[in-house]
Design a protein around this motif. Structure first.
Motif, mmCIF file in Angstrom:
data_model
loop_
_atom_site.group_PDB
_atom_site.id
_atom_site.type_symbol
_atom_site.label_atom_id
_atom_site.label_comp_id
_atom_site.label_asym_id
_atom_site.label_seq_id
_atom_site.Cartn_x
_atom_site.Cartn_y
_atom_site.Cartn_z
ATOM 1 N N ALA A 156 3.127 10.461 -2.413
ATOM 2 C CA ALA A 156 3.999 11.203 -1.945
ATOM 3 C C ALA A 156 5.119 10.128 -1.207
ATOM 4 C CB ALA A 156 3.472 11.947 -1.043
ATOM 5 N N VAL A 157 4.694 9.102 -0.490
ATOM 6 C CA VAL A 157 5.425 8.186 0.047
ATOM 7 C C VAL A 157 6.142 7.390 -0.873
ATOM 8 C CG1 VAL A 157 5.434 6.095 1.343
ATOM 9 C CG2 VAL A 157 4.064 8.166 2.376
ATOM 10 N N ALA A 158 5.497 7.001 -1.713
ATOM 11 C CA ALA A 158 6.279 6.237 -3.030
ATOM 12 C C ALA A 158 7.303 7.219 -3.621
ATOM 13 C CB ALA A 158 5.191 5.831 -4.167
ATOM 14 N N ALA A 159 7.267 8.440 -3.922
ATOM 15 C CA ALA A 159 8.284 9.326 -4.397
ATOM 16 C C ALA A 159 9.508 9.432 -3.409
ATOM 17 C CB ALA A 159 7.625 10.677 -4.589
ATOM 18 N N HIS A 174 7.623 -0.869 -1.887
ATOM 19 C CA HIS A 174 8.341 -0.273 -2.904
ATOM 20 C C HIS A 174 8.911 -1.150 -3.821
ATOM 21 C CE1 HIS A 174 11.283 2.422 -4.928
ATOM 22 N NE2 HIS A 174 12.390 1.205 -4.389
ATOM 23 N N PHE A 175 9.558 -2.465 -3.119
ATOM 24 C CA PHE A 175 10.436 -3.292 -3.777
ATOM 25 C C PHE A 175 9.316 -4.495 -4.337
ATOM 26 C CE2 PHE A 175 13.844 -1.344 -1.470
ATOM 27 C CZ PHE A 175 14.834 -1.490 -1.977
ATOM 28 N N SER A 176 8.233 -4.676 -3.781
ATOM 29 C CA SER A 176 7.683 -5.843 -4.172
ATOM 30 C C SER A 176 6.031 -5.660 -4.564
ATOM 31 C CB SER A 176 7.289 -6.742 -2.866
ATOM 32 O OG SER A 176 6.614 -6.026 -1.911
ATOM 33 N N ASP A 177 5.656 -4.443 -4.297
ATOM 34 C CA ASP A 177 4.191 -4.026 -5.157
ATOM 35 C C ASP A 177 4.294 -2.556 -5.272
ATOM 36 O OD1 ASP A 177 1.933 -4.003 -6.135
ATOM 37 O OD2 ASP A 177 0.747 -4.676 -4.668
ATOM 38 N N PRO A 178 5.033 -2.001 -6.164
ATOM 39 C CA PRO A 178 5.265 -0.617 -6.220
ATOM 40 C C PRO A 178 4.061 0.284 -6.815
ATOM 41 C CG PRO A 178 6.555 -1.575 -7.838
ATOM 42 C CD PRO A 178 6.096 -2.563 -7.020
ATOM 43 N N ARG A 179 3.314 -0.196 -7.424
ATOM 44 C CA ARG A 179 2.132 0.101 -8.097
ATOM 45 C C ARG A 179 1.091 0.616 -7.073
ATOM 46 N NH1 ARG A 179 1.271 -2.040 -14.383
ATOM 47 N NH2 ARG A 179 3.316 -1.225 -15.246
ATOM 48 N N THR A 180 0.990 -0.553 -6.282
ATOM 49 C CA THR A 180 -0.244 -0.439 -5.172
ATOM 50 C C THR A 180 0.457 0.839 -4.385
ATOM 51 O OG1 THR A 180 -0.930 -2.481 -5.130
ATOM 52 C CG2 THR A 180 -1.212 -1.232 -3.216
ATOM 53 N N LEU A 181 1.704 0.929 -4.079
ATOM 54 C CA LEU A 181 2.080 1.833 -3.129
ATOM 55 C C LEU A 181 1.838 3.501 -3.719
ATOM 56 C CD1 LEU A 181 3.498 2.661 -0.401
ATOM 57 C CD2 LEU A 181 5.635 2.465 -1.489
ATOM 58 N N GLN A 182 2.258 3.355 -5.077
ATOM 59 C CA GLN A 182 1.999 4.499 -5.863
ATOM 60 C C GLN A 182 0.563 5.161 -5.973
ATOM 61 O OE1 GLN A 182 4.164 6.537 -7.302
ATOM 62 N NE2 GLN A 182 2.498 8.105 -7.987
ATOM 63 N N ALA A 183 -0.258 4.338 -6.081
ATOM 64 C CA ALA A 183 -1.646 4.623 -6.253
ATOM 65 C C ALA A 183 -2.278 4.742 -4.947
ATOM 66 C CB ALA A 183 -2.512 3.214 -6.704
ATOM 67 N N ALA A 187 -5.633 -1.296 1.015
ATOM 68 C CA ALA A 187 -4.840 -1.918 0.279
ATOM 69 C C ALA A 187 -3.383 -2.301 0.686
ATOM 70 C CB ALA A 187 -4.755 -1.143 -1.092
ATOM 71 N N ILE A 188 -3.054 -1.447 1.588
ATOM 72 C CA ILE A 188 -1.585 -1.692 2.207
ATOM 73 C C ILE A 188 -1.646 -2.623 3.365
ATOM 74 C CG2 ILE A 188 0.400 -0.511 3.142
ATOM 75 C CD1 ILE A 188 0.162 -0.058 0.275
ATOM 76 N N ASP A 189 -0.959 -3.339 3.889
ATOM 77 C CA ASP A 189 -0.829 -4.216 5.042
ATOM 78 C C ASP A 189 -1.259 -3.353 6.169
ATOM 79 O OD1 ASP A 189 -0.627 -5.915 6.975
ATOM 80 O OD2 ASP A 189 1.328 -6.694 6.526
ATOM 81 N N ALA A 190 -2.454 -3.753 6.940
ATOM 82 C CA ALA A 190 -2.596 -2.749 7.930
ATOM 83 C C ALA A 190 -1.683 -2.602 9.217
ATOM 84 C CB ALA A 190 -4.084 -3.575 8.600
ATOM 85 N N TYR A 191 -0.759 -3.571 9.099
ATOM 86 C CA TYR A 191 0.450 -3.733 10.161
ATOM 87 C C TYR A 191 1.154 -2.152 10.160
ATOM 88 C CZ TYR A 191 4.189 -4.857 13.344
ATOM 89 O OH TYR A 191 5.160 -4.907 14.029
ATOM 90 N N ALA A 192 1.037 -1.586 9.019
ATOM 91 C CA ALA A 192 1.690 -0.439 8.774
ATOM 92 C C ALA A 192 1.119 0.781 9.828
ATOM 93 C CB ALA A 192 1.590 0.160 7.425
ATOM 94 N N ALA A 193 0.092 0.632 10.364
ATOM 95 C CA ALA A 193 -0.626 1.409 11.212
ATOM 96 C C ALA A 193 -0.091 1.480 12.546
ATOM 97 C CB ALA A 193 -2.223 1.368 11.346
ATOM 98 N N GLU A 194 0.716 0.583 13.023
ATOM 99 C CA GLU A 194 1.204 0.299 14.226
ATOM 100 C C GLU A 194 1.813 1.510 14.931
ATOM 101 O OE1 GLU A 194 0.985 -2.582 16.422
ATOM 102 O OE2 GLU A 194 -0.920 -3.038 14.997
ATOM 103 N N ALA A 195 2.975 2.030 14.142
ATOM 104 C CA ALA A 195 3.621 3.001 14.576
ATOM 105 C C ALA A 195 4.482 3.548 13.293
ATOM 106 C CB ALA A 195 4.795 2.469 15.456
#
Length: 247
Positions: A229-232, A216-225, A196-204
């Motif tokens: 812990a990261v969302a908090a 956090h700024f553009s799709d906080p509900r997906t991040l929270q779901a 659900a999160i952009d796979a580029y986040a796995a780069e490093a």
């Protein structure tokens, strides 16, 4: 600007135009919007904004860029502007040459097409076309200005590792929670699973922090779901998402 001088405020008319273009700004409460306006004014006084090629940046566009770059500083403050002096803006995505020497001593070279880049001790670079695309779909999970500013915050402690400078106790908890979430996410990407999160986040780890900052700024509900812990932690670092209550 002289040391200690007060930056000239962005005019109410110009600020209203920014609010009309950027839902991230319009969705802020009054106190935080005022804080953003002050930070953006300071950005305009302290940073050199340099367009590349035939791109033209009038005062309205410069103010818009400043405001977007300052979104991640609403709680962190103007200290997040330290350590660099220039914003370079390309008309479109830009190409950079990469090179890497592998364990066998073989040199690999390739070109990357980027929407933004943040040099640890140099300028912040953005694509104007990608800025416009983010503004057109502000709740799609992307905001290149936030992404690159997250890298600037990350670099303030001298190490680009996905952890900005924080009080010691919080830093310890942050490092533990982010490492756990990053390892789990990277394992999912390595298995070829759709995320659900952009796979580029796995780069490093540093890209994980920057990509999650965009969410956090553009799709906080997906991040929270996906990563509560990261969302908090990001809600504590950046304050509540402008879209936290509306999406």
């Amino acid at each position: 600007m002289l040391a200690g001088a007060t930056p000239e405020p962005i005019s109410p008319e110009r600020w209203q135009a920014l609010r009309a273009r950027a839902r991230w700004i319009a969705a802020l409460d009054g106190e935080r919007e005022g804080r953003l306006q002050a930070l953006a004014s300071r950005f305009l006084h302290e940073k050199t904004i340099t367009p590349v090629g035939d791109l033209s940046l009038d005062e309205d566009r410069r103010a818009l860029l400043a405001a977007l770059c300052c979104l991640p500083l609403l709680e962190f403050g103007a200290e997040g502007l330290h350590g660099w002096s220039q914003l370079i803006v390309y008309p479109d995505a830009f190409r950079v040459n990469r090179s890497h020497v592998d364990a066998a001593g073989v040199l690999h070279e390739w070109d990357d097409e980027l929407s933004g880049e943040s040099w640890e001790h140099g300028p912040l670079i953005l694509s104007w076309a990608d800025i416009q695309a983010d503004l057109d779909e502000p709740d799609a999970g992307f905001c290149v200005a936030v992404h690159e500013m997250a890298h600037k915050l990350d670099a303030l402690d001298g190490v680009l590792d996905g952890t900005p400078p924080l009080p010691r106790a919080w830093q310890t908890q942050w490092a533990r929670d982010f490492q756990h979430a990053y390892d789990a996410f990277a394992a999912e990407v390595d298995r070829g699973r759709e995320t659900a999160i952009d796979a580029y986040a796995a780069e490093a780890p540093e890209e994980f922090f920057a990509v999650c900052s965009e969410y956090h700024f553009s799709d906080p509900r997906t991040l929270q779901a996906q990563m509560p812990a990261v969302a908090a932690h990001l809600a504590r670092l950046y304050g509540p998402s402008p879209f936290g209550a509306e999406k």
